[in-house]
Design a protein around this motif. Structure first.
Motif, mmCIF file in Angstrom:
data_model
loop_
_atom_site.group_PDB
_atom_site.id
_atom_site.type_symbol
_atom_site.label_atom_id
_atom_site.label_comp_id
_atom_site.label_asym_id
_atom_site.label_seq_id
_atom_site.Cartn_x
_atom_site.Cartn_y
_atom_site.Cartn_z
ATOM 1 N N ALA A 174 -0.492 4.035 -2.405
ATOM 2 C CA ALA A 174 -1.741 4.463 -1.792
ATOM 3 C C ALA A 174 -1.730 5.564 -0.681
ATOM 4 C CB ALA A 174 -2.714 3.217 -1.579
ATOM 5 N N GLU B 233 -7.229 4.418 -3.112
ATOM 6 C CA GLU B 233 -7.490 4.208 -1.690
ATOM 7 C C GLU B 233 -8.374 5.114 -1.032
ATOM 8 O OE1 GLU B 233 -7.951 1.645 1.621
ATOM 9 O OE2 GLU B 233 -7.479 1.514 -0.706
ATOM 10 N N PRO C 231 -5.189 -1.097 5.963
ATOM 11 C CA PRO C 231 -4.409 -0.874 4.761
ATOM 12 C C PRO C 231 -3.024 0.019 5.223
ATOM 13 C CG PRO C 231 -6.654 -0.508 4.206
ATOM 14 C CD PRO C 231 -6.650 -0.488 5.786
ATOM 15 N N MET D 139 0.896 -1.215 -0.001
ATOM 16 C CA MET D 139 0.094 -0.145 -0.101
ATOM 17 C C MET D 139 0.820 1.290 -0.056
ATOM 18 S SD MET D 139 -3.266 -1.192 -0.221
ATOM 19 C CE MET D 139 -3.859 0.228 0.009
ATOM 20 N N GLN E 244 -12.126 4.656 0.478
ATOM 21 C CA GLN E 244 -12.478 4.922 1.792
ATOM 22 C C GLN E 244 -13.456 5.886 1.984
ATOM 23 O OE1 GLN E 244 -9.820 4.645 4.768
ATOM 24 N NE2 GLN E 244 -8.223 3.058 3.912
#
Length: 271
Positions: free
Chosen positions: A8, A221, A177, A5, A225
């Motif tokens: 991201a 991401e 994450p 991640m 979210q």
């Protein structure tokens, strides 16, 4: 070694990042010089528990609405001074603006960060009238980690009746994450912290209306979210086209007349 991640939760895809950072710093310096805020006002006794207070423009009336802004930085960096540029466009509308600091991780833990932010609102509620503000019209806003903290404030039973609404901007609402990114090298989030402080992964009981927004050029991401957070609580939401993790504040929220600025002012004016 790269983590899954990393991209991201980085600004690697933002063009001319150094130039943006310089422009943000210049805007913050100008806002501080011209706005003459009361800096370093203590709202608690712990290190970092202080805020910068920007008074409304003269002649805009007594008992001003209060806007609390919570800065980002993945709960571990940056400060209120750097986000002073948020204040002028709201102060010009007769709003008392408090840009807050809070203890930073990893020296503090997530529970400490959340508790301090909640303490800042309780302090402002108790002291609003003496500052020229209206304790019945306190609104909270924040970006990135600050967006996460907005939700944590609205979900706090002890603040029920003390917050009139909130705007979460490009927030992080699922911490799991983050544990799979380079950001966790410093944060060292525990499984308990992830479970306790991930609004997308637990039941919520928000005590005031929430609005959710995100920059249209954010990473997938952040877009995911934000979309899921808005859907989870049925919140009005806005994707701000052409803005990234920095410009969603610098060129949108902080600019009078921009739809995002109006999105927050609409909530404040309706109270």
């Amino acid at each position: 070694m790269a983590q899954p991640m990393d991209r991201a939760f980085s600004l690697d895809d933002v063009d001319d990042l150094d130039g943006l950072f310089a422009r943000r710093q210049n805007a913050a310096t100008k806002a501080t010089e011209e706005g003459q805020p009361e800096r370093g006002v203590a709202y608690g006794s712990l290190p970092g528990e202080q805020l910068n207070l920007f008074r409304p423009a003269p002649g805009t009336g007594a008992k001003a609405p209060v806007l609390v802004f919570i800065h980002g930085g993945f709960w571990k960096s940056l400060d209120a001074d750097l986000f002073s540029f948020i204040a002028p466009a709201f102060a010009a509308r007769g709003i008392l603006v408090a840009v807050i600091d809070y203890p930073l991780m990893p020296a503090a833990r997530m529970a400490d960060v959340v508790a301090s932010c909640r303490r800042s609102v309780a302090w402002l509620h108790a002291n609003a009238e003496g500052l020229g503000g209206d304790p019945e019209r306190i609104f909270v806003s924040g970006n990135s980690a600050g967006g996460h903290l907005v939700v944590e404030l609205l979900d706090a039973p002890e603040l029920a009746g003390k917050v009139a609404g909130g705007l979460a901007i490009s927030g992080i609402y699922d911490l799991e994450p983050v544990t799979r990114s380079f950001q966790n090298d410093d944060l060292q989030l525990t499984a308990e912290e992830v479970a306790q402080f991930s609004p997308l992964q637990r039941e919520l009981d928000l005590h005031a209306p929430l609005r959710v927004t995100v920059g249209g050029d954010e990473t997938g991401e952040f877009l995911r979210q934000s979309s899921e957070m808005a859907q989870k609580v049925g919140a009005p939401s806005m994707v701000v086209p052409g803005t990234n993790h920095v410009t969603v504040l610098l060129d949108a929220l902080a600019v009078e007349g921009h739809p995002l600025h109006g999105f927050l002012c609409e909530m404040i004016d309706a109270a």
